[in-house]
Design an enzyme around this catalytic site. Structure first.
Site, PDB file in Angstrom:
ATOM      1  N   HIS A  27      37.914  33.138  41.589  1.00 54.23           N
ATOM      2  CA  HIS A  27      36.617  33.812  41.479  1.00 54.23           C
ATOM      3  C   HIS A  27      36.012  34.045  42.865  1.00 54.23           C
ATOM      4  O   HIS A  27      35.339  35.037  43.097  1.00 54.23           O
ATOM      5  CB  HIS A  27      35.656  32.968  40.615  1.00 54.23           C
ATOM      6  CG  HIS A  27      36.000  33.042  39.159  1.00 54.23           C
ATOM      7  ND1 HIS A  27      35.181  33.632  38.231  1.00 54.23           N
ATOM      8  CD2 HIS A  27      37.089  32.631  38.481  1.00 54.23           C
ATOM      9  CE1 HIS A  27      35.747  33.560  37.037  1.00 54.23           C
ATOM     10  NE2 HIS A  27      36.902  32.950  37.163  1.00 54.23           N
ATOM     11  N   ASP A 126      28.642  36.107  39.914  1.00 55.48           N
ATOM     12  CA  ASP A 126      29.851  36.103  39.091  1.00 55.48           C
ATOM     13  C   ASP A 126      29.453  36.237  37.619  1.00 55.48           C
ATOM     14  O   ASP A 126      28.579  35.500  37.137  1.00 55.48           O
ATOM     15  CB  ASP A 126      30.627  34.798  39.333  1.00 55.48           C
ATOM     16  CG  ASP A 126      32.030  34.862  38.757  1.00 55.48           C
ATOM     17  OD1 ASP A 126      32.163  35.226  37.569  1.00 55.48           O
ATOM     18  OD2 ASP A 126      32.986  34.562  39.484  1.00 55.48           O
ATOM     19  N   GLN A 351      49.271  33.547  50.165  1.00 52.30           N
ATOM     20  CA  GLN A 351      49.945  34.447  49.218  1.00 52.30           C
ATOM     21  C   GLN A 351      50.014  35.906  49.660  1.00 52.30           C
ATOM     22  O   GLN A 351      51.026  36.572  49.468  1.00 52.30           O
ATOM     23  CB  GLN A 351      49.301  34.353  47.835  1.00 52.30           C
ATOM     24  CG  GLN A 351      50.018  35.230  46.806  1.00 52.30           C
ATOM     25  CD  GLN A 351      49.732  34.841  45.394  1.00 52.30           C
ATOM     26  OE1 GLN A 351      50.060  33.739  44.973  1.00 52.30           O
ATOM     27  NE2 GLN A 351      49.126  35.724  44.645  1.00 52.30           N
ATOM     28  N   HIS A 366      51.973  33.986  37.104  1.00 54.49           N
ATOM     29  CA  HIS A 366      51.262  33.662  35.860  1.00 54.49           C
ATOM     30  C   HIS A 366      50.354  34.825  35.465  1.00 54.49           C
ATOM     31  O   HIS A 366      49.736  34.780  34.419  1.00 54.49           O
ATOM     32  CB  HIS A 366      50.437  32.382  36.040  1.00 54.49           C
ATOM     33  CG  HIS A 366      49.240  32.540  36.922  1.00 54.49           C
ATOM     34  ND1 HIS A 366      49.298  33.126  38.174  1.00 54.49           N
ATOM     35  CD2 HIS A 366      47.938  32.190  36.746  1.00 54.49           C
ATOM     36  CE1 HIS A 366      48.086  33.126  38.709  1.00 54.49           C
ATOM     37  NE2 HIS A 366      47.245  32.563  37.864  1.00 54.49           N
ATOM     38  N   TRP A 369      44.469  37.635  37.508  1.00 55.09           N
ATOM     39  CA  TRP A 369      44.093  39.017  37.860  1.00 55.09           C
ATOM     40  C   TRP A 369      44.188  39.270  39.374  1.00 55.09           C
ATOM     41  O   TRP A 369      44.594  40.340  39.812  1.00 55.09           O
ATOM     42  CB  TRP A 369      42.706  39.351  37.326  1.00 55.09           C
ATOM     43  CG  TRP A 369      42.302  40.782  37.568  1.00 55.09           C
ATOM     44  CD1 TRP A 369      41.185  41.212  38.203  1.00 55.09           C
ATOM     45  CD2 TRP A 369      43.029  41.970  37.190  1.00 55.09           C
ATOM     46  NE1 TRP A 369      41.150  42.590  38.240  1.00 55.09           N
ATOM     47  CE2 TRP A 369      42.274  43.081  37.630  1.00 55.09           C
ATOM     48  CE3 TRP A 369      44.239  42.208  36.530  1.00 55.09           C
ATOM     49  CZ2 TRP A 369      42.685  44.405  37.432  1.00 55.09           C
ATOM     50  CZ3 TRP A 369      44.657  43.535  36.339  1.00 55.09           C
ATOM     51  CH2 TRP A 369      43.878  44.598  36.781  1.00 55.09           C
ATOM     52  N   ASN A 370      43.832  38.253  40.185  1.00 55.25           N
ATOM     53  CA  ASN A 370      43.945  38.459  41.638  1.00 55.25           C
ATOM     54  C   ASN A 370      45.399  38.601  42.050  1.00 55.25           C
ATOM     55  O   ASN A 370      45.743  39.511  42.813  1.00 55.25           O
ATOM     56  CB  ASN A 370      43.324  37.290  42.411  1.00 55.25           C
ATOM     57  CG  ASN A 370      41.838  37.216  42.198  1.00 55.25           C
ATOM     58  OD1 ASN A 370      41.102  38.099  42.608  1.00 55.25           O
ATOM     59  ND2 ASN A 370      41.388  36.181  41.509  1.00 55.25           N
ATOM     60  N   GLN A 391      45.720  36.263  31.254  1.00 52.00           N
ATOM     61  CA  GLN A 391      47.035  36.527  31.847  1.00 52.00           C
ATOM     62  C   GLN A 391      47.969  37.262  30.895  1.00 52.00           C
ATOM     63  O   GLN A 391      48.839  38.030  31.326  1.00 52.00           O
ATOM     64  CB  GLN A 391      47.655  35.192  32.298  1.00 52.00           C
ATOM     65  CG  GLN A 391      46.837  34.515  33.394  1.00 52.00           C
ATOM     66  CD  GLN A 391      46.920  32.997  33.383  1.00 52.00           C
ATOM     67  OE1 GLN A 391      47.872  32.429  32.813  1.00 52.00           O
ATOM     68  NE2 GLN A 391      45.957  32.319  33.982  1.00 52.00           N
TER      69      GLN A 391
HETATM   70  N1  UDP Z   1      46.865  31.945  46.121  1.00 48.34           N
HETATM   71  C1  UDP Z   1      47.151  31.613  47.420  1.00 48.34           C
HETATM   72  N2  UDP Z   1      48.216  30.787  47.648  1.00 48.34           N
HETATM   73  C2  UDP Z   1      48.983  30.281  46.665  1.00 48.34           C
HETATM   74  C3  UDP Z   1      48.687  30.652  45.326  1.00 48.34           C
HETATM   75  C4  UDP Z   1      47.625  31.491  45.083  1.00 48.34           C
HETATM   76  O1  UDP Z   1      46.496  32.052  48.360  1.00 48.34           O
HETATM   77  O2  UDP Z   1      49.905  29.520  46.964  1.00 48.34           O
HETATM   78  C5  UDP Z   1      45.692  32.821  45.876  1.00 48.34           C
HETATM   79  C6  UDP Z   1      46.119  34.183  45.377  1.00 48.34           C
HETATM   80  O3  UDP Z   1      46.378  35.030  46.480  1.00 48.34           O
HETATM   81  C7  UDP Z   1      44.938  34.609  44.536  1.00 48.34           C
HETATM   82  C8  UDP Z   1      44.325  33.302  44.055  1.00 48.34           C
HETATM   83  O4  UDP Z   1      44.889  32.273  44.859  1.00 48.34           O
HETATM   84  O5  UDP Z   1      44.000  35.334  45.320  1.00 48.34           O
HETATM   85  C9  UDP Z   1      44.636  32.997  42.614  1.00 48.34           C
HETATM   86  O6  UDP Z   1      43.892  33.809  41.786  1.00 48.34           O
HETATM   87  P1  UDP Z   1      44.482  34.381  40.417  1.00 48.34           P
HETATM   88  O7  UDP Z   1      43.431  35.214  39.795  1.00 48.34           O
HETATM   89  O8  UDP Z   1      45.787  35.032  40.635  1.00 48.34           O
HETATM   90  O9  UDP Z   1      44.796  33.089  39.550  1.00 48.34           O
HETATM   91  P2  UDP Z   1      43.959  31.774  39.162  1.00 48.34           P
HETATM   92  O10 UDP Z   1      44.206  30.813  40.252  1.00 48.34           O
HETATM   93  O11 UDP Z   1      42.505  32.170  39.038  1.00 48.34           O
HETATM   94  O12 UDP Z   1      44.586  31.359  37.873  1.00 48.34           O
END
Ligand code: UDP
Length: 469
Positions: A27, A126, A351, A366, A369-370, A391
């Protein structure tokens, strides 16, 4: 104002907005990115940082030449990581604490009116905290929710909020919704709204459904999406409420490089093992590595973890696998050591840098959305491996609507066998549909980088706010 404390100095700009983040990594990332865009366009932007994460935030390190952000700590009921195990109690405490400290902060701004130039005009918050709008209105400001899910997912929650979603119990497994042209299967819906939702705390479900409880009173709704990705559903939503797509909210370096020193989101709740990852990837051939990550929250069942490990072992490719510290004990014994020739397992990685690396061939995700938007923006083919929440809907889009990946098939218990994982990796890397998937991924990447409507929407919003000040 007891619990709020300014941690950086102020800047003077044309119009002032406050941006309230929700304390979860998925978020924080997009809303911070949106805040940077607004600041770059000339607004004065103050980020309200929940106290439970403010100690982890290396804000001061993130000085940019192209824009300034101000940070104010806001009390969310916790000093440091919450120890609360009861989600209902946690959400209640966050609501009470933020409502009170935000109200005090707005009062403080009002009293110091003449010292602040310009005074805050709007709070962007948010969308999972819709009650913020009441506080904002009482304080005499405008409010606009920021949605961190896709428009398709938003529209599903909207229908649920309106009592319009009927889940078939027997017979056909198909769901038809006014906002969505294609029929969805029950397994494509966010897990919170299907029978799987029964296992979640009621407060979490309400939090998602309530996002639409008061949108009619908001100035507008910001959605971290790209209009071209979801054109039909966005058109439908626009009739219902003033939706503005402003995504993909990822650092400019990975889009059109408009701000060259905007290289990361700027607030990581986990420590990325950057050097290890990048050095390891630098030694791999182009398109050869399978990158695996389940994001910042998902907890994979031990037998499923075992199965992913076996698939990594059997697929005979290099792999980079993010296994968070809290998940590490589910790895097979000595797996890390035994596979060190082929794989790198880290607790957290940068990432975006990883996805942008030429060595990456596909992303087992998984479908948060990010992560989905990041892979779309960087043109990386995906193997959708949804775990919960929105997801499933994102995975449906990845496979069937955008054609940029495949989705693993799970059995009725949600378990995915190693052979299925291996088959999916093969399919996106070199199978029959691999070429088409790569072409589609490139097409969507171009559109994401272009992001014309999002840029126009942001500019329009900024101009309007500045003119009305
Ligand atoms: N992320 C990261 N490193 C990792 C895994 C995830 O920086 O090893 C970041 C990824 O780039 C994204 C966020 O964490 O911006 C995860 O958000 P997402 O909506 O994909 O999933 P959530 O963690 O909310 O389930």
């Amino acid at each position: 104002m007891e619990n709020n404390e300014a941690i950086l100095g102020t800047v003077t700009r044309g119009a002032h907005v406050l941006v309230l983040a929700y304390p979860l990594q998925g978020h924080i990332n997009p809303i911070l990115q949106f805040a940077k865009r607004l600041a770059f366009k000339g607004l004065k932007v103050t980020i309200l940082v929940p106290s439970s994460i403010s100690h982890q935030a290396p804000f001061q390190q993130h000085k940019h030449q192209s824009f300034d952000l101000e940070y104010i700590r806001i009390f969310d009921g916790y000093e440091g990581k919450p120890d609360e195990r009861d989600v209902n109690a946690y959400l209640r405490r966050v609501k009470t604490s933020i409502s009170q400290s935000l109200s005090e902060l707005l009062d403080h701004f009002k009293k110091n009116n003449q010292k602040l130039d310009p005074t805050p005009k709007m709070v962007i918050y948010d969308s999972v905290m819709p009650w913020v709008l009441d506080v904002v209105k009482k304080g005499g400001l405008e409010g606009a929710p920021f949605f961190t899910q896709s428009c398709m997912v938003n529209s599903i929650y909207y229908h649920v909020n309106q009592g319009e979603l009927k889940i078939p119990i027997t017979g056909s497994n198909l769901v038809s919704l006014p906002a969505i042209k294609s029929l969805l299967k029950v397994e494509d819906l966010p897990s919170f709204v299907t029978s799987a939702g029964l296992s979640y705390p009621a407060a979490v479900i309400n939090m998602l459904i309530d996002q639409f409880s008061n949108v009619k009173e908001a100035t507008c709704l910001f959605v971290n999406s790209l209009d071209k990705l979801e054109i039909e559903v966005i058109k439908w939503m626009e009739i219902i409420c003033p939706v503005k797509t402003i995504g993909p909210c990822i650092p400019y370096k990975y889009l059109d490089n408009l701000i060259p020193d905007d290289m990361d989101y700027g607030l990581s709740l986990f420590e990325p093992e950057t050097n290890d990852c990048i050095q390891w990837l630098n030694a791999r051939e182009s398109g050869s590595v399978v990158y695996v990550s389940m994001g910042s929250i998902a907890s994979v069942k031990p037998d499923q973890m075992n199965e992913i490990a076996s698939a990594m072992l059997n697929c005979n490719r290099f792999f980079l696998w993010v296994v968070r510290t809290s998940e590490e004990n589910k790895l097979p014994l000595k797996f890390k050591e035994d596979t060190s020739e082929k794989g790198l397992i880290v607790n957290w990685c940068p990432q975006l840098e990883v996805l942008a690396h030429q060595a990456i061939g596909c992303f087992i995700t998984h479908c948060g959305w990010n992560s989905t938007l990041e892979a779309v923006s960087l043109g990386v083919p995906m193997v959708g491996f949804p775990q919960s929440s929105d997801q499933f809907t994102n995975a449906k889009c990845i496979e069937d609507i955008w054609g940029i990946g495949v989705r693993v098939k799970a059995n009725e218990d949600g378990f995915v066998a190693k052979e299925e994982i291996e088959m999916c990796i093969h399919e996106v890397m070199e199978g029959e549909s691999a070429k088409e998937i790569r072409e589609n991924a490139n097409k969507w990447k171009q559109l994401a980088v272009e992001g014309r409507t999002s840029a126009n929407n942001i500019q329009e919003f900024v101009t309007k706010l500045q003119c009305s000040t």
